[in-house]
Design a protein around this motif. Structure first.
Motif, mmCIF file in Angstrom:
data_model
loop_
_atom_site.group_PDB
_atom_site.id
_atom_site.type_symbol
_atom_site.label_atom_id
_atom_site.label_comp_id
_atom_site.label_asym_id
_atom_site.label_seq_id
_atom_site.Cartn_x
_atom_site.Cartn_y
_atom_site.Cartn_z
ATOM 1 N N ALA A 422 0.832 -1.147 -0.073
ATOM 2 C CA ALA A 422 -0.086 -0.128 -0.079
ATOM 3 C C ALA A 422 0.738 1.278 -0.137
ATOM 4 O O ALA A 422 0.712 2.270 -0.667
ATOM 5 C CB ALA A 422 -0.975 0.172 1.199
ATOM 6 N N LEU A 423 2.003 1.164 0.818
ATOM 7 C CA LEU A 423 2.902 2.526 0.871
ATOM 8 C C LEU A 423 3.564 2.543 -0.742
ATOM 9 O O LEU A 423 3.574 3.828 -1.225
ATOM 10 C CB LEU A 423 4.040 2.209 1.868
ATOM 11 N N LEU A 424 3.920 1.292 -1.414
ATOM 12 C CA LEU A 424 4.662 1.582 -2.741
ATOM 13 C C LEU A 424 3.393 2.104 -3.461
ATOM 14 O O LEU A 424 3.726 3.009 -4.374
ATOM 15 C CB LEU A 424 5.046 0.194 -3.360
ATOM 16 N N GLU A 425 2.212 1.543 -3.438
ATOM 17 C CA GLU A 425 1.242 2.107 -4.578
ATOM 18 C C GLU A 425 0.927 3.407 -4.187
ATOM 19 O O GLU A 425 0.707 4.359 -5.195
ATOM 20 C CB GLU A 425 -0.171 1.142 -4.302
ATOM 21 N N ALA A 426 0.889 3.839 -2.756
ATOM 22 C CA ALA A 426 0.647 5.370 -2.611
ATOM 23 C C ALA A 426 1.543 6.350 -3.217
ATOM 24 O O ALA A 426 1.160 7.369 -3.864
ATOM 25 C CB ALA A 426 0.307 5.682 -1.122
ATOM 26 N N ALA A 427 2.792 5.885 -3.112
ATOM 27 C CA ALA A 427 4.010 6.391 -3.796
ATOM 28 C C ALA A 427 3.811 6.710 -5.221
ATOM 29 O O ALA A 427 3.895 7.671 -5.841
ATOM 30 C CB ALA A 427 5.463 6.117 -3.547
ATOM 31 N N ALA A 428 3.370 5.633 -5.889
ATOM 32 C CA ALA A 428 3.086 5.729 -7.305
ATOM 33 C C ALA A 428 1.916 6.523 -7.809
ATOM 34 O O ALA A 428 1.892 7.164 -8.510
ATOM 35 C CB ALA A 428 2.929 4.362 -7.720
ATOM 36 N N PHE A 429 0.777 6.411 -6.887
ATOM 37 C CA PHE A 429 -0.355 7.204 -6.950
ATOM 38 C C PHE A 429 0.056 8.725 -6.918
ATOM 39 O O PHE A 429 -0.587 9.384 -7.864
ATOM 40 C CB PHE A 429 -1.394 6.855 -5.742
ATOM 41 N N GLY A 430 0.920 9.164 -6.161
ATOM 42 C CA GLY A 430 1.302 10.467 -5.874
ATOM 43 C C GLY A 430 2.092 10.922 -7.123
ATOM 44 O O GLY A 430 1.773 11.859 -7.590
ATOM 45 N N GLN A 431 2.753 9.918 -7.588
ATOM 46 C CA GLN A 431 3.676 10.319 -8.915
ATOM 47 C C GLN A 431 2.372 10.627 -10.120
ATOM 48 O O GLN A 431 2.484 11.394 -10.904
ATOM 49 C CB GLN A 431 4.625 9.228 -9.592
ATOM 50 N N ARG A 432 1.408 9.726 -10.174
ATOM 51 C CA ARG A 432 0.647 9.927 -11.197
ATOM 52 C C ARG A 432 -0.209 11.267 -11.092
ATOM 53 O O ARG A 432 -0.334 11.914 -12.089
ATOM 54 C CB ARG A 432 -0.324 8.696 -11.048
ATOM 55 N N ALA A 433 -0.370 11.692 -10.021
ATOM 56 C CA ALA A 433 -1.010 12.966 -9.721
ATOM 57 C C ALA A 433 -0.114 14.049 -10.254
ATOM 58 O O ALA A 433 -0.780 15.105 -10.525
ATOM 59 C CB ALA A 433 -1.427 13.150 -8.192
ATOM 60 N N ILE A 434 1.144 14.087 -9.905
ATOM 61 C CA ILE A 434 1.797 15.019 -10.203
ATOM 62 C C ILE A 434 2.192 15.119 -12.006
ATOM 63 O O ILE A 434 2.117 16.166 -12.525
ATOM 64 C CB ILE A 434 3.560 14.798 -9.450
ATOM 65 N N ILE A 435 2.257 13.900 -12.415
ATOM 66 C CA ILE A 435 2.138 13.863 -14.018
ATOM 67 C C ILE A 435 0.812 14.423 -14.625
ATOM 68 O O ILE A 435 1.148 15.122 -15.411
ATOM 69 C CB ILE A 435 2.447 12.374 -14.324
ATOM 70 N N ASP A 436 0.010 13.781 -13.794
ATOM 71 C CA ASP A 436 -1.254 14.491 -14.613
ATOM 72 C C ASP A 436 -1.656 16.111 -14.381
ATOM 73 O O ASP A 436 -2.041 16.681 -15.310
ATOM 74 C CB ASP A 436 -2.701 13.680 -13.752
ATOM 75 N N THR A 437 -1.199 16.543 -13.322
ATOM 76 C CA THR A 437 -0.921 17.827 -13.149
ATOM 77 C C THR A 437 -0.199 18.674 -14.029
ATOM 78 O O THR A 437 -0.803 19.715 -14.343
ATOM 79 C CB THR A 437 -0.713 18.263 -11.695
ATOM 80 N N ALA A 534 -8.698 6.481 -7.983
ATOM 81 C CA ALA A 534 -9.754 7.695 -7.723
ATOM 82 C C ALA A 534 -10.076 7.526 -6.034
ATOM 83 O O ALA A 534 -10.150 8.684 -5.430
ATOM 84 C CB ALA A 534 -11.084 6.902 -8.314
ATOM 85 N N ASP A 535 -9.833 6.581 -5.433
ATOM 86 C CA ASP A 535 -10.084 6.382 -3.878
ATOM 87 C C ASP A 535 -8.965 7.224 -3.310
ATOM 88 O O ASP A 535 -9.129 7.972 -2.357
ATOM 89 C CB ASP A 535 -10.162 4.904 -3.261
ATOM 90 N N TYR A 536 -7.558 6.853 -3.953
ATOM 91 C CA TYR A 536 -6.674 7.800 -3.191
ATOM 92 C C TYR A 536 -6.656 9.474 -3.401
ATOM 93 O O TYR A 536 -6.625 10.175 -2.578
ATOM 94 C CB TYR A 536 -4.999 7.500 -3.970
ATOM 95 N N LEU A 537 -7.157 10.016 -4.593
ATOM 96 C CA LEU A 537 -7.298 11.145 -4.945
ATOM 97 C C LEU A 537 -8.540 11.581 -4.091
ATOM 98 O O LEU A 537 -8.393 13.020 -3.528
ATOM 99 C CB LEU A 537 -7.858 11.608 -6.233
ATOM 100 N N GLY A 538 -9.478 10.892 -3.649
ATOM 101 C CA GLY A 538 -10.492 11.154 -2.594
ATOM 102 C C GLY A 538 -9.719 11.447 -1.381
ATOM 103 O O GLY A 538 -10.280 12.648 -0.676
ATOM 104 N N LEU A 539 -8.907 10.660 -0.744
ATOM 105 C CA LEU A 539 -8.512 10.789 0.561
ATOM 106 C C LEU A 539 -7.430 12.146 0.465
ATOM 107 O O LEU A 539 -7.462 12.850 1.418
ATOM 108 C CB LEU A 539 -7.518 9.593 0.728
ATOM 109 N N VAL A 540 -6.746 12.372 -0.653
ATOM 110 C CA VAL A 540 -5.920 13.775 -0.715
ATOM 111 C C VAL A 540 -6.907 14.928 -0.605
ATOM 112 O O VAL A 540 -6.652 15.855 0.136
ATOM 113 C CB VAL A 540 -5.401 13.590 -2.215
ATOM 114 N N ASP A 541 -8.204 14.768 -1.234
ATOM 115 C CA ASP A 541 -9.109 16.181 -1.182
ATOM 116 C C ASP A 541 -9.469 16.209 0.185
ATOM 117 O O ASP A 541 -9.623 17.270 0.592
ATOM 118 C CB ASP A 541 -10.111 15.811 -2.156
#
Length: 566
Positions: A422-437, A534-541
């Motif tokens: 989950a920690l590895l996935e969260a780091a990768a989700f964070g990277q996707r969010a940066i790239i999408d931005t 999508a769930d990760y972005l929901g937690l971020v928000d």
């Protein structure tokens, strides 16, 4: 038949000052081969609990270093790399330094660090403030609030916020909490510039660090005005006398190696010394990322995203956009995630049961490898826990070091490998969010190259990054991309006449290299992760915007506990 005459190598040395150690490499400029390398650990490491010697306790979120550790490790790393290279000192034509940023050395005008001054040694603010010193968050918050009301403190190029990691908040913290230390400080200077100063005997400053970490905007006339700084705290404008408005570009020669340091390092006196560089930015040339479109992920203690573009424009959550900072004629963008490698290490040190350690030992592997093997068996998108990767706060897109990590979905069936993945996935989700931005702002990301320690240590993380972003991930050939990048800068500083190169672009093409193996996304895995993302972005928000007070209150209790313990 005449014998082949082997021409002597022409080499440079790059020294990369990281969070825990310094690494030096000797690079053959004719082939790009790293002939020798050496790593030297800082004797005092990261000082986060108490000052060495005096035992003075530090509050929560402090992170200091000893400037003299840099010099001890510089000597050990360079002499060790030179010995390992098998080449003679006469082959070395230049040397360059890079270091973490924003890592600030408070010093006297003759470069003496205040931590070396006897009557200041027991003052925490007299020591080097490491990049991950986050105790200046209250100062950063006030700076951001003031920026909304004044014209000469434009934070738009920095994603709309100043980070607590940067120079202004750190200097303001010194001013407010230790006025005597501030008044004794004659220079606030980045670590890479301070170390370079030792080698040349002359103070020089990097335009790169000033633009990214000191809010110096050439197009806006420089630093914030004296009146703006005094609005933060009366008298704080005295900071301007402790900085500089004269800067050197990346790859420039700022001086020559002085005899004393030539003797200490076993190098020829008078060789070229290049402008000091930030540890992430210097890797761009080592990854042959000298043109727009290639995003470099510098992955170690933290992750730094770097990207060049022909245009400069505001991007939400980006930690800076600076013209000519890396390659002349381009805009350099920086974003990233704080403490990602630290987060993985924290979990292994604090949350793995003894039985897992015993299993790893019986298999003859380390705990990281054992967890990685177990986590690989979990199906993509089917993990039962989800995390926020904010163990050291959030750098992009929220620029809030007072945020903290979270894991949700625990049950009696949750295993360590679930949480680790989950920690590895969260780091990768964070990277996707940066790239999408970036792409939402019209800044094109054509391909991605990863460098640093993590890409060479965790194949699972690299594959998750490919699957979750849906993009191919290339990896730098060198495991020491920072030191290699510094050596490339040294080759440009030395110039063609000495056997070096005329430009960073030319040197990067000649010496930067990538591995042949590419991590390609699995289309099925990419699709499977859409719901979790999508769930990760929901937690971020929820935790990072709507209910940010929860995280801040929890972090506040850490501060309260630390204050009570003192």
């Amino acid at each position: 038949m005449s014998a082949t005459i082997e021409r002597p190598a022409v080499c440079t040395i790059g020294v990369d000052f990281g969070t825990e150690s310094a690494r030096a490499v000797v690079v053959d400029l004719s082939s790009g081969r790293e002939l020798g390398e050496c790593t030297s650990d800082y004797p005092s490491g990261v000082i986060s609990d108490a000052l060495p010697g005096s035992g003075v306790l530090l509050a929560a979120d402090w992170a200091l270093q000893d400037a003299d550790d840099y010099l001890r490790c510089l000597t050990e790393a360079v002499t060790g790399a030179l010995a390992a290279s098998g080449t003679g000192a006469s082959s070395i034509i230049g040397i360059a330094i890079d270091a973490t940023a924003c890592t600030i050395v408070p010093a006297l005008a003759d470069s003496t660090p205040l931590s070396r001054v006897a009557d200041l040694r027991d003052q925490p603010h007299a020591w080097v403030k490491l990049w991950k010193h986050h105790a200046a968050q209250p100062q950063a918050d006030r700076i951001n609030n003031l920026a909304e009301t004044v014209d000469d403190l434009d934070v738009t190029p920095y994603g709309g916020r100043v980070s607590s990691e940067w120079l202004l908040p750190k200097a303001l913290q010194v001013f407010e909490e230790a006025r005597n230390v501030f008044e004794r400080t004659e220079r606030f200077i980045e670590a890479q510039d301070w170390i370079t100063w030792q080698l040349t005997g002359t103070e020089s400053r990097s335009a790169q660090a000033a633009g990214f970490k000191a809010n110096f905007r050439v197009e806006a006339g420089g630093y914030a005005s004296a009146s703006t700084l005094d609005a933060l705290a009366p008298g704080f404008s005295a900071l301007l006398d402790r900085l500089s408005t004269e800067f050197s570009p990346a790859g420039a020669q700022v001086g020559s190696l002085v005899p004393a340091w030539a003797e200490a390092l076993g190098l020829p006196a008078g060789i070229a010394v290049a402008t000091g560089s930030m540890d992430a930015q210097v890797t761009m040339v080592a990854c042959d990322a000298t043109a727009p479109g290639r995003m470099v992920l510098v992955m170690g203690t933290s992750v730094c995203n770097l990207l060049l573009s022909e245009t400069g424009r505001p991007v939400a959550g980006v930690a800076g956009v600076v013209r000519d900072a890396i390659i002349p004629g381009t805009w350099a963008y920086e974003a990233g995630q704080a403490g990602i490698g630290d987060m993985f290490g924290w979990f292994v040190r604090n949350s793995v049961p003894a039985s897992y350690v015993e299993q790893a030992t019986s298999l003859g592997i380390d705990v990281f490898s054992h967890l990685e093997s177990l986590a690989t068996t979990i199906e993509s998108g089917r993990n039962t826990v989800l995390a926020l990767d904010w163990w050291s706060g959030n750098r992009s897109p929220l620029a809030d070091s007072a945020l903290s990590g979270a894991v949700i979905g625990y049950s009696l069936g949750t295993k360590p490998e679930n949480v680790y993945r989950a920690l590895l996935e969260a780091a990768a989700f964070g990277q996707r969010a940066i790239i999408d931005t970036f792409e939402a702002a019209g800044i094109l990301v054509e391909d991605i190259v990863a460098c640093g320690g993590l890409p060479h240590k965790s194949p699972l993380f690299m594959q998750l990054l490919a699957d979750i972003t849906g993009r191919e991930i290339q990896v730098s050939q060198s495991a020491q991309a920072g030191a290699l990048g510094a050596a490339i800068h040294a080759a440009v500083a030395a110039g063609p006449a000495a056997g070096g190169f005329a430009s960073l672009d030319q040197a990067g093409h000649a010496l930067g290299a990538l591995r042949s193996h590419v991590y390609s996304p699995n289309p099925a895995a990419t699709a499977a992760y859409e719901s979790a993302y999508a769930d990760y972005l929901g937690l971020v928000d929820y935790f990072g915007r709507q209910n940010v007070g929860v995280m801040h209150r929890l972090k506040g209790r850490v501060y309260d506990d630390a204050a009570t313990s003192q």
